[in-house]
Scaffold this motif. Structure first.
Motif, PDB file in Angstrom:
ATOM      1  N   THR A 140       0.825  -1.208   0.000  1.00 32.68           N
ATOM      2  CA  THR A 140       0.000   0.000   0.000  1.00 32.68           C
ATOM      3  C   THR A 140       0.862   1.262   0.000  1.00 32.68           C
ATOM      4  O   THR A 140       1.991   1.265   0.477  1.00 32.68           O
ATOM      5  CB  THR A 140      -0.920   0.055   1.241  1.00 32.68           C
ATOM      6  N   ILE A 141       0.289   2.327  -0.559  1.00 30.65           N
ATOM      7  CA  ILE A 141       0.863   3.674  -0.490  1.00 30.65           C
ATOM      8  C   ILE A 141      -0.195   4.564   0.143  1.00 30.65           C
ATOM      9  O   ILE A 141      -1.358   4.561  -0.286  1.00 30.65           O
ATOM     10  CB  ILE A 141       1.224   4.223  -1.886  1.00 30.65           C
ATOM     11  N   ASP A 142       0.187   5.320   1.179  1.00 29.95           N
ATOM     12  CA  ASP A 142      -0.769   6.242   1.790  1.00 29.95           C
ATOM     13  C   ASP A 142      -0.061   7.501   2.262  1.00 29.95           C
ATOM     14  O   ASP A 142       1.154   7.642   2.104  1.00 29.95           O
ATOM     15  CB  ASP A 142      -1.541   5.567   2.926  1.00 29.95           C
ATOM     16  N   TRP A 143      -0.809   8.418   2.823  1.00 32.80           N
ATOM     17  CA  TRP A 143      -0.262   9.667   3.353  1.00 32.80           C
ATOM     18  C   TRP A 143      -0.814   9.889   4.750  1.00 32.80           C
ATOM     19  O   TRP A 143      -1.820   9.316   5.137  1.00 32.80           O
ATOM     20  CB  TRP A 143      -0.599  10.856   2.450  1.00 32.80           C
ATOM     21  N   LYS A 144      -0.132  10.737   5.517  1.00 28.81           N
ATOM     22  CA  LYS A 144      -0.554  11.031   6.884  1.00 28.81           C
ATOM     23  C   LYS A 144      -0.602  12.540   7.090  1.00 28.81           C
ATOM     24  O   LYS A 144       0.103  13.309   6.421  1.00 28.81           O
ATOM     25  CB  LYS A 144       0.429  10.438   7.898  1.00 28.81           C
ATOM     26  N   ASN A 145      -1.418  12.956   8.040  1.00 26.45           N
ATOM     27  CA  ASN A 145      -1.394  14.349   8.466  1.00 26.45           C
ATOM     28  C   ASN A 145      -0.061  14.662   9.136  1.00 26.45           C
ATOM     29  O   ASN A 145       0.552  13.806   9.781  1.00 26.45           O
ATOM     30  CB  ASN A 145      -2.539  14.639   9.432  1.00 26.45           C
ATOM     31  N   THR A 146       0.384  15.885   9.004  1.00 26.15           N
ATOM     32  CA  THR A 146       1.674  16.304   9.555  1.00 26.15           C
ATOM     33  C   THR A 146       1.617  16.360  11.077  1.00 26.15           C
ATOM     34  O   THR A 146       0.680  16.905  11.654  1.00 26.15           O
ATOM     35  CB  THR A 146       2.050  17.684   9.002  1.00 26.15           C
ATOM     36  N   GLY A 147       2.625  15.783  11.713  1.00 27.01           N
ATOM     37  CA  GLY A 147       2.709  15.811  13.167  1.00 27.01           C
ATOM     38  C   GLY A 147       3.953  15.100  13.637  1.00 27.01           C
ATOM     39  O   GLY A 147       4.545  14.287  12.906  1.00 27.01           O
ATOM     40  N   ASP A 148       4.367  15.400  14.867  1.00 28.98           N
ATOM     41  CA  ASP A 148       5.587  14.797  15.400  1.00 28.98           C
ATOM     42  C   ASP A 148       5.507  13.279  15.434  1.00 28.98           C
ATOM     43  O   ASP A 148       6.523  12.595  15.309  1.00 28.98           O
ATOM     44  CB  ASP A 148       5.862  15.322  16.814  1.00 28.98           C
ATOM     45  N   ASN A 149       4.293  12.731  15.623  1.00 35.17           N
ATOM     46  CA  ASN A 149       4.147  11.279  15.769  1.00 35.17           C
ATOM     47  C   ASN A 149       3.548  10.601  14.548  1.00 35.17           C
ATOM     48  O   ASN A 149       3.081   9.464  14.636  1.00 35.17           O
ATOM     49  CB  ASN A 149       3.283  10.975  17.001  1.00 35.17           C
ATOM     50  N   SER A 150       3.553  11.287  13.407  1.00 36.63           N
ATOM     51  CA  SER A 150       3.049  10.665  12.187  1.00 36.63           C
ATOM     52  C   SER A 150       3.838   9.401  11.864  1.00 36.63           C
ATOM     53  O   SER A 150       5.067   9.405  11.877  1.00 36.63           O
ATOM     54  CB  SER A 150       3.153  11.644  11.020  1.00 36.63           C
ATOM     55  N   TYR A 151       3.120   8.321  11.572  1.00 39.73           N
ATOM     56  CA  TYR A 151       3.680   7.000  11.257  1.00 39.73           C
ATOM     57  C   TYR A 151       4.380   6.347  12.453  1.00 39.73           C
ATOM     58  O   TYR A 151       5.141   5.403  12.290  1.00 39.73           O
ATOM     59  CB  TYR A 151       4.639   7.052  10.066  1.00 39.73           C
TER      60      TYR A 151
END
Length: 739
Positions: free
Chosen positions: A275-286
């Protein structure tokens, strides 16, 4: 004048006999070669040219006996078979007549080979290698303008990236770029390229905001995937144009009663489960995820409360299992102003210097830093062969679109700069967006500066232009034979703690005068040092300020550059005693006195104990009888007095106005230490402890101009009457003459 490029150079770290022998047996393995400290990106077992790209030594494949050459003798997308217009998916291919498939198998196999090994083609009669990833970008990726152009800068970018992938010590790249250099499309193309050949993997995207990450996913990643040929495109689950996740897996199949009744045989179809996805910006992203690739777009633009440094500390663990690196990060950005996220990105970039490694062979961040100056990758100044047009050409030069290029990119950039010099903030923004040096990329805003930033930045640009590494030598001082309190010598060392731009002639080195058993400097008339010391060897967080030392000459009749900073020391050795000894050796070698802050007195007590009290200057703003007992004992000047703070700042301001930047008639100052210049640019008089270089350099200026601070006596002395009586001496007796 021709442009002198230093983006890469071809080196020969491997003996010719060794290279030929291992090429003959095809023993060059893909990855880091410890014996020769090179990263091999060849998958053929043979290597050719070895590039040094900003400290990373990369071995390319051996040039084949024949390379692909088209009629235009430059890069052009290779012809694609008409079959691709008819066959969109693997299911269409399976339905195609078997007798018509055979003619395409060799073509498909060759494309997979190019994808893995890379591709050689003739570019203006020069055999040119591009990596498999670069080939997939040029041949099979659709971007906003259609097919991407070939650019030499991108070729080097992909070669560097391939080395990052090949090197097991590396977590990926930290790419400092200029605007519109194509990083978003190139990283999107690499995401699709890797995801479509990997099983049970996850690929993630982050940007300066969640909306930016989503836009990159929907506008770049998804279209590139859709336009892949059927033989590169895995089975996709969900919508054709998903908004949040692109899944390469077999869609769930619904069994019907009819299928079961007729005992229909279903062919098992395997998916990649990738899979390929994106995350909202944040210190704990992923946080807690396991990633095969993380694309960090616009990482130099994370503004508070988000912090790219904190996020990288989290996501770095997503790319490893124990000590084994299982994923890579593709990070790239221009830089915001330092207080708008640029400072954190600058620290991360500096921590990614491939020449600075720990005992595990890794950089501090784990990433490898790459900077490509804007003149290498600026739209409108790339010729039809993908080469930058640095200087204004003497003849006709055309771009890939057939447009005539009649001015060089450096001349064009200089013209833009000249037009912005009256607006320093606009100029600095232009520098950050289109940097020619790393200093330009991290240029800060000017609104809060105490000093003349125009002159400071003029000096920085001048230093970068002359490549001040040729003027400045790095090294350490050492007692001759290791015997203390004898003579000192300077040993060049690229990892040394001292930077010097001038060494006195032999007859002026180690000049010391002894009076009553106390040693005094013999070159006091030539210059002086300023020092910002520290007393504690270690700090709890390991982030204590540096010890700082600067040397400055006066105007003298000796063989020395006048009013010139000749030494910079910004370091924090493991113990304070090492720092003290470093300072002492510099004082002895140059034979000049020191003005240091005495609120951290260990350095001054160290000098006194060793017999060098004569090298420690007394505060210049008080006469001897007004000094405290401690000041008489060790010398130095306090930093607590508001008068001293103002005098210190005024000293730096005076020096900058007189000796920094453009001085007229094409002459520039000779302050070659950019770290000091940048410290002056950011200096805040209310937060002085953060600016080690500014403190010590200002003290050096005060030391060399101590006559300006000499106190005047406060006594009112009455005027003496010198009227003398006059007499008339005529006759036998004198008579006083009355007025």
């Amino acid at each position: 004048m021709s442009y002198e490029q230093e983006l890469y150079k071809i080196i020969t770290p491997v003996k010719d006999n060794t290279l030929k022998r291992l090429n003959r047996t095809k023993k060059w393995a893909y990855g880091h070669n410890k014996d020769h400290d090179i990263v091999v990106i060849s998958r053929t077992g043979q290597i050719g040219d070895i590039y040094d790209i900003q400290g990373l030594k990369i071995a390319l494949p051996k040039t084949p006996s024949s390379v692909y050459k088209n009629d235009d003798n430059k890069w052009k997308q290779l012809d694609k078979p008409d079959l691709l217009k008819k066959v969109k998916t693997i299911f269409d291919w399976k339905a195609y007549p078997e007798e018509q498939k055979d003619q395409w198998y060799d073509y498909i196999d060759e494309e997979f080979k190019r994808r893995e090994e890379g591709f050689w083609f003739s570019n203006d009669n020069t055999p040119t290698y591009i990596t498999g990833t670069h080939y997939m970008y040029l041949q099979w990726s659709k971007i906003d303008v259609g097919a991407p152009d070939f650019r030499e800068a991108n070729r080097l970018f992909f070669i560097f990236w391939e080395a990052c992938k090949a090197d097991k010590r590396c977590y990926g790249m930290c790419y400092l770029k200029n605007r519109r250099s194509g990083f978003s499309f190139m990283s999107s193309a690499e995401t699709v390229n890797l995801a479509t050949i990997s099983s049970d993997s996850r690929y993630g995207i982050l940007s300066k905001s969640g909306a930016d990450a989503k836009k990159m996913f929907t506008d770049k990643v998804v279209p590139i995937s859709i336009n892949y040929p059927f033989f590169f495109k895995p089975i996709q689950d969900g919508m054709d144009r998903p908004k949040s996740e692109l899944a390469y897996r077999v869609p769930a199949s619904k069994f019907t009663r009819k299928k079961i009744e007729v005992n229909e045989k279903l062919e098992e179809i395997k998916g990649l489960d990738t899979t390929i996805d994106w995350k909202n910006t944040g210190d704990n992203s992923y946080d807690g995820e396991k990633l095969s690739l993380l694309v960090h777009d616009e990482s130099g633009k994370w503004e508070r409360p988000d912090n790219i440094l904190n996020n990288w500390r989290v996501t770095k663990t997503c790319l490893r299992l124990g000590s084994r690196i299982i994923g890579k990060c593709m990070m790239g950005s221009t830089s915001n102003a330092l207080d708008k996220g640029g400072d954190n990105f600058k620290r991360l970039y500096n921590d990614s210097d491939v020449t600075q490694r720990n005992k595990n062979g890794q950089t501090k961040s784990g990433l490898y830093a790459l900077f490509i100056p804007m003149e290498w990758n600026f739209e409108g100044f790339i010729d039809e062969y993908g080469r930058p047009v640095f200087t204004t050409p003497g003849g006709d030069v055309y771009g890939p679109d057939g447009e005539l290029i009649d001015v060089g990119v450096v001349d064009h950039w200089d013209n833009e700069v000249d037009g912005l010099k009256s607006d320093q903030d606009a100029l600095n923004e232009f520098y950050r967006q289109f940097p020619r040096t790393e200093e330009h990329a991290f240029r800060d805003e000017t609104k809060n500066s105490l000093f003349n930033l125009v002159k400071i930045y003029e000096q920085i640009d001048y230093n970068e232009g002359i490549r001040n590494s040729s003027v400045v030598n790095t090294g350490n001082f050492q007692w001759v034979g290791g015997v203390k309190d004898t003579s000192v010598i300077f040993n060049p060392d690229p990892n040394g703690r001292f930077k010097i731009s001038w060494v006195p002639p032999l007859n002026l080195q180690n000049k010391t005068i002894v009076k009553n058993g106390i040693k005094y400097p013999g070159n006091e008339h030539m210059g002086a040092f300023g020092c910002d010391s520290y007393d504690i060897s270690g700090t709890v967080d390991g982030r204590g300020s540096n010890g700082s030392l600067h040397g400055l000459t006066k105007f003298s009749m000796e063989d020395a550059p006048p009013n010139s900073f000749f030494l910079e020391y910004l370091s924090r050795p493991q113990t304070a005693e090492i720092f003290f000894e470093d300072v002492l050796m510099a004082l002895v070698f140059y034979g000049m006195p020191l003005l240091a802050e005495n609120n951290k007195p260990r350095l001054l007590y160290y000098l006194r104990r060793r017999g060098y009290r004569g090298f420690s200057m007394n505060r210049p703003d008080k006469i001897w009888n007004k000094l405290s007992v401690t000041e008489k004992e060790i010398g130095g000047i306090p930093n607590s007095s508001e008068d001293i703070k103002q005098a210190h700042a005024a000293a730096i301001e005076m020096y900058i106005n007189d000796h920094v930047g453009h001085l007229g008639d094409g002459n520039y100052g000779d302050v070659y230490f950019n770290e000091t210049l940048n410290d002056w640019a950011k200096f805040d008089i209310n937060k002085r402890t953060k600016f080690d270089a500014a403190i010590s350099s200002g003290l050096a200026i005060m030391a060399c101009n101590r006559h300006l601070y000499t106190p005047t006596s406060g006594k009112n002395r009455p005027k003496l009457s010198l009227n003398i009586s006059r007499y008339d001496n005529k006759g036998f007796s004198s008579k006083i003459i009355n007025k």
